[in-house]
Design an enzyme around this catalytic site. Structure first.
Site, PDB file in Angstrom:
ATOM      1  N   GLU A  72       0.807  -1.214   0.000  1.00  0.00           N
ATOM      2  CA  GLU A  72       0.000   0.000   0.000  1.00  0.00           C
ATOM      3  C   GLU A  72       0.846   1.273   0.000  1.00  0.00           C
ATOM      4  O   GLU A  72       0.456   2.277  -0.599  1.00  0.00           O
ATOM      5  CB  GLU A  72      -0.951   0.004   1.207  1.00  0.00           C
ATOM      6  CG  GLU A  72      -2.142  -0.936   1.067  1.00  0.00           C
ATOM      7  CD  GLU A  72      -1.790  -2.391   1.308  1.00  0.00           C
ATOM      8  OE1 GLU A  72      -0.678  -2.674   1.824  1.00  0.00           O
ATOM      9  OE2 GLU A  72      -2.628  -3.265   0.980  1.00  0.00           O
TER      10      GLU A  72
ATOM     11  N   HIS B 198     -10.961  -5.039   8.019  1.00  0.00           N
ATOM     12  CA  HIS B 198     -11.770  -4.961   6.804  1.00  0.00           C
ATOM     13  C   HIS B 198     -13.051  -4.154   6.997  1.00  0.00           C
ATOM     14  O   HIS B 198     -13.796  -3.961   6.049  1.00  0.00           O
ATOM     15  CB  HIS B 198     -12.155  -6.369   6.328  1.00  0.00           C
ATOM     16  CG  HIS B 198     -11.004  -7.200   5.866  1.00  0.00           C
ATOM     17  ND1 HIS B 198     -10.023  -7.635   6.712  1.00  0.00           N
ATOM     18  CD2 HIS B 198     -10.686  -7.677   4.636  1.00  0.00           C
ATOM     19  CE1 HIS B 198      -9.140  -8.361   6.026  1.00  0.00           C
ATOM     20  NE2 HIS B 198      -9.523  -8.399   4.767  1.00  0.00           N
TER      21      HIS B 198
END
Length: 327
Positions: free
Chosen positions: A60, A129
């Site tokens: 990321e 998540h």
């Protein structure tokens, strides 16, 4: 024109803008061959090729840094983080560079990048998540923060975000990715950024919400209407900057404010809205504002997730209490 889902509207907007502007590129983990974890980018690589739809490593920080570089050199990257909870390794690039580029270079460079991420709970996902941390990004000068709540707004707001010359954090409520459908015309018309959307007119209280909570808020407004209470429902949509003019206009009519958001209570965007109302419109209120929010806890695993998630009944109860206050 046919009914499509929110995630399909995201895909439609990406197809439209990539066909219109060759400088628009998409990058992220699995966005090419697999079409993204939720298939938001399906078909893009086949149509536009691997140079414009780039499968990145599972890194990321790399996604954030490369996007900043692309954006400062004339491209318009749309970067996908698979979940909002995965954005954090990229924060240095986003906060220290993307959000500051225009100021740092005194306008010589801009950073027209969109950083997409699914967010929120309700799908029984594992840890990291299900976060709802939009307030973190709203606190950073230089970012726009946008959250669509329907296919139409996903399509129009994503077009506007890609065309913006400022970096935009674009958070998509995955709980309603496929449960909410509506007609979307693929005409390339963007919706305005920095603007609220009034979804339902009412006279008794103003209900401000965003993202997936719009669904429960509209359901609650319908239930309240059957009990003689008319709630005006406003979809905030733009978390940063906030369109307070629309909220004040509604409060001038209703005199009561209820803010609903899935994110944890402390230091949430709801607190900012209420603070601004207290500063600028306190004398017009008929009762103290209320919030219905997520808990100040980590999102629990799926067996306990329903205890965290806001239900229609929670909103109805808060609205009734608000109507009873200072009658």
């Amino acid at each position: 024109m046919s009914e499509i889902t929110l995630v399909e509207a995201v895909n439609l907007a990406l197809h439209h803008e990539m066909a219109k502007d060759n400088n628009v590129v998409v990058l992220g983990e699995d966005v090419g061959d697999n079409g993204g974890v939720f298939r938001a980018t399906v078909g893009l690589k086949d149509k536009f090729g691997f140079k414009r739809v780039i499968d990145t490593p599972l890194a990321e920080a790399l996604i954030g840094g490369v996007s900043v570089g692309m954006a400062t050199q004339g491209l318009r990257p749309v970067a996908e983080f698979q979940f909002q909870g995965f954005v954090f390794p990229a924060l240095e690039h986003l906060i220290c560079h993307a959000a500051r580029m225009r100021n740092r270079t005194r306008g010589r460079l801009t950073c027209p990048a969109v950083f997409r991420a699914p967010f929120g709970g309700g799908i029984h996902a594992p840890e990291h998540h299900s976060e709802s941390v939009e307030a973190i990004f709203a606190h950073i000068p230089g970012f726009r923060v946008v959250i669509p709540s329907s296919p139409q707004r996903a399509y129009g707001l994503l077009l506007a975000a890609i065309r913006s010359n400022d970096p935009v954090m674009f958070f998509e409520p995955k709980r309603i990715y496929r449960t909410v459908k509506s007609n979307v015309i693929d005409n390339g018309e963007a919706l305005p950024l920095d603007t609220c959307f009034t979804l339902r007119k009412g006279r008794d209280l103003t209900l401000v919400t965003w993202g997936a909570c719009v669904v429960e808020s509209l359901q609650a407004a319908h239930s309240l209407s059957e009990q003689g209470i008319e709630a005006e429902v406003i979809d905030l949509a733009s978390i940063k900057p906030i369109d307070m003019d629309t909220i004040f206009k509604s409060l001038n009519k209703t005199g009561r404010l209820l803010v609903v958001h899935e994110a944890s209570r402390s230091c949430g965007v709801g607190a900012e809205i209420i603070a601004r109302v207290a500063e600028q419109s306190m004398c017009k209120l008929k009762a103290p504002p209320k919030r219905v929010t997520g808990m100040d806890t980590v999102m629990p695993y799926y067996r306990n997730e329903d205890y965290f998630m806001i239900q229609e009944e929670d909103i109805v109860i808060a609205a009734k209490e608000l109507m009873e206050d200072w009658k």
